[in-house]
Design an enzyme around this catalytic site. Structure first.
Site, PDB file in Angstrom:
ATOM      1  N   LYS A   8      -4.116 -12.685  -5.907  1.00  0.00           N
ATOM      2  CA  LYS A   8      -5.564 -12.694  -5.251  1.00  0.00           C
ATOM      3  C   LYS A   8      -6.432 -13.875  -6.296  1.00  0.00           C
ATOM      4  CE  LYS A   8      -5.816  -7.666  -6.247  1.00  0.00           C
ATOM      5  NZ  LYS A   8      -5.573  -6.498  -6.779  1.00  0.00           N
TER       6      LYS A   8
HETATM    7  N1  GLU Z   1      -1.976  -1.807 -10.186  1.00  0.00           N
HETATM    8  C1  GLU Z   1      -0.841  -2.850  -9.384  1.00  0.00           C
HETATM    9  C2  GLU Z   1      -1.796  -3.651  -8.895  1.00  0.00           C
HETATM   10  O1  GLU Z   1      -2.447  -3.450  -8.203  1.00  0.00           O
HETATM   11  C3  GLU Z   1       0.234  -1.797  -8.508  1.00  0.00           C
HETATM   12  C4  GLU Z   1       0.765  -0.668  -9.684  1.00  0.00           C
HETATM   13  C5  GLU Z   1       1.900   0.040  -8.922  1.00  0.00           C
HETATM   14  O2  GLU Z   1       1.766   0.255  -7.529  1.00  0.00           O
HETATM   15  O3  GLU Z   1       2.220   0.484  -9.702  1.00  0.00           O
HETATM   16  O4  GLU Z   1      -0.357  -4.825  -9.312  1.00  0.00           O
END
Ligand code: GLU
Length: 291
Positions: free
Chosen positions: A261
Site C-alpha cells: 500500500k
Molecule cells: N489485517 C491484515 C492485513 O491487512 C490481514 C489479516 C488477516 O487476514 O488475517 O494485512
C-alpha cells in the site's frame, strides 16, 4: 482454560468467512484479489461474510481509509452481512473497539502461565546475538525467568510475550498449500502479544477475533502463512475453536515485486478514476500476475 464470560465465541449455524483489512491506505489489486477469493469461498458454501477493520496499529491508521476501503469493496460488487457499518451479533467489528476482549485473552494466557514481560529493545537483541529467523530476530528468551512464567502485573514500558514453551511445533492443513509444520522456536521464539508501547499485536487480536466472531474459514494472503502457527498456538491455550485456513498467492507488481500500500502499487481508486467498470476491474484482478 476456564471460560471467561468475555471469551465466548458467538453462537453460529453454518460457515463464516471474513475479510480483515487494515485501514492503512487504499486497497491495491493484491488486497482485492484476496478479498474476492475470501468472499467467493464463503458465498459458495452459503456462509455469512464479515468485514472486520483491523485498526489496532493506530499510528499506521490513515484517516478516511476505512470508508474508502468499504466504498471500493462495494463498488467491486462485494457485500458483507456483518461489519462496522452494518453491525451484527459478533460486534464491534473494529479492532480498536475490542480491546476489552484482548485484555481478557491476555489475562487468560497469563493465568495459564504462558505470558512474561519483556523490556528488551532491538539493540538488546542485537547485542545478545539473537539468531535471525525468517521475519527478523528470534527472541532468545532473555526476559524469561522460568518456564512457569511469572504473573506479575504489566510493568509500564514492557512487552507481553507468549511463551511457546511446551508445544512449540504446530502442524495444520492449509486448504490450498496442504500440510504445514512450523517450529515456533526457530520461527519467532516467544512472541509479542502486547507491544512495549501498549498496542496489541496482530497475532493476538486476529486470532481472538476470528474465534470469537465464529469464523470457520480464513482466506488470506500467503504473506500471513507463518502467522497462522502463532495464532493456532494462542487459540489452543485459550481453548478457542480453530478455523480452517487457506493462504492464497500474492499479486506481483510491474517489477515482479510484492505489492504494498505504501509504495503506490496500483490501487482500485486509480482504476476507478481511469474509468474502468467494476467488471473490468474484477477481470484485471483475476488475471493479475502472481508471485
Ligand atoms: N489485517 C491484515 C492485513 O491487512 C490481514 C489479516 C488477516 O487476514 O488475517 O494485512
Amino acid at each position: 482454560m476456564q471460560g471467561s464470560p468475555y471469551l465466548e465465541p458467538v453462537a453460529r449455524a453454518g460457515p463464516v468467512g471474513r475479510y480483515a483489512p487494515s485501514p492503512t491506505g487504499d486497497l491495491h489489486l493484491g488486497n482485492l484479489r484476496t478479498a474476492l477469493l475470501a468472499h467467493e469461498d464463503c458465498r459458495r458454501r452459503g456462509g455469512t461474510f464479515i468485514l472486520r477493520i483491523e485498526d489496532i496499529d493506530t499510528p499506521r491508521t490513515v484517516p478516511g481509509s476505512e470508508q474508502r476501503i468499504m466504498d471500493d469493496l462495494r463498488w467491486l460488487g462485494l457485500d458483507w452481512d456483518e461489519g462496522p457499518d452494518t453491525g451484527g451479533p459478533a460486534g464491534p467489528y473494529r479492532q480498536s473497539e475490542r480491546t476489552a476482549l484482548y485484555e481478557a485473552a491476555l489475562a487468560a494466557l497469563e493465568a495459564a502461565g504462558r505470558i512474561y514481560y519483556c523490556t528488551c529493545s532491538r539493540r538488546d537483541l542485537r547485542e545478545a546475538s539473537a539468531p535471525q529467523g525468517p521475519e527478523g530476530p528470534v527472541y532468545p528468551g532473555i526476559c524469561r525467568t522460568s518456564d512457569a512464567v511469572s504473573q506479575r502485573a504489566h510493568p509500564a514500558g514492557a512487552a507481553a510475550r507468549f511463551s511457546v514453551g511446551p508445544e512449540p511445533v504446530v502442524e495444520f492443513h492449509d486448504r490450498l498449500l496442504g500440510p504445514q509444520r512450523f517450529d515456533l522456536r526457530t520461527l519467532s521464539g516467544d512472541f509479542v502479544v502486547r507491544r512495549r508501547d501498549g498496542l496489541w499485536a496482530y497475532q493476538l487480536a486476529c486470532a481472538v477475533d476470528d474465534a470469537l466472531m465464529g469464523v470457520t474459514h480464513v482466506v488470506r494472503g500467503a504473506d500471513l502463512l507463518s502467522s497462522t502457527p502463532r495464532q493456532i498456538a494462542l487459540l489452543r491455550v485459550l481453548g478457542l475453536p480453530l478455523p480452517e485456513y487457506m493462504h492464497v498467492p500474492l499479486v506481483a507488481d510491474a517489477d515482479g515485486q510484492r505489492m504494498s500500500k505504501r509504495d503506490g502499487s496500483l490501487s482500485l481508486r486509480t482504476l476507478r478514476e481511469r474509468g474502468l467498470s467494476p467488471r473490468d476491474a474484477r477481470n484485471l484482478i483475476r488475471e493479475a500476475p502472481l508471485l
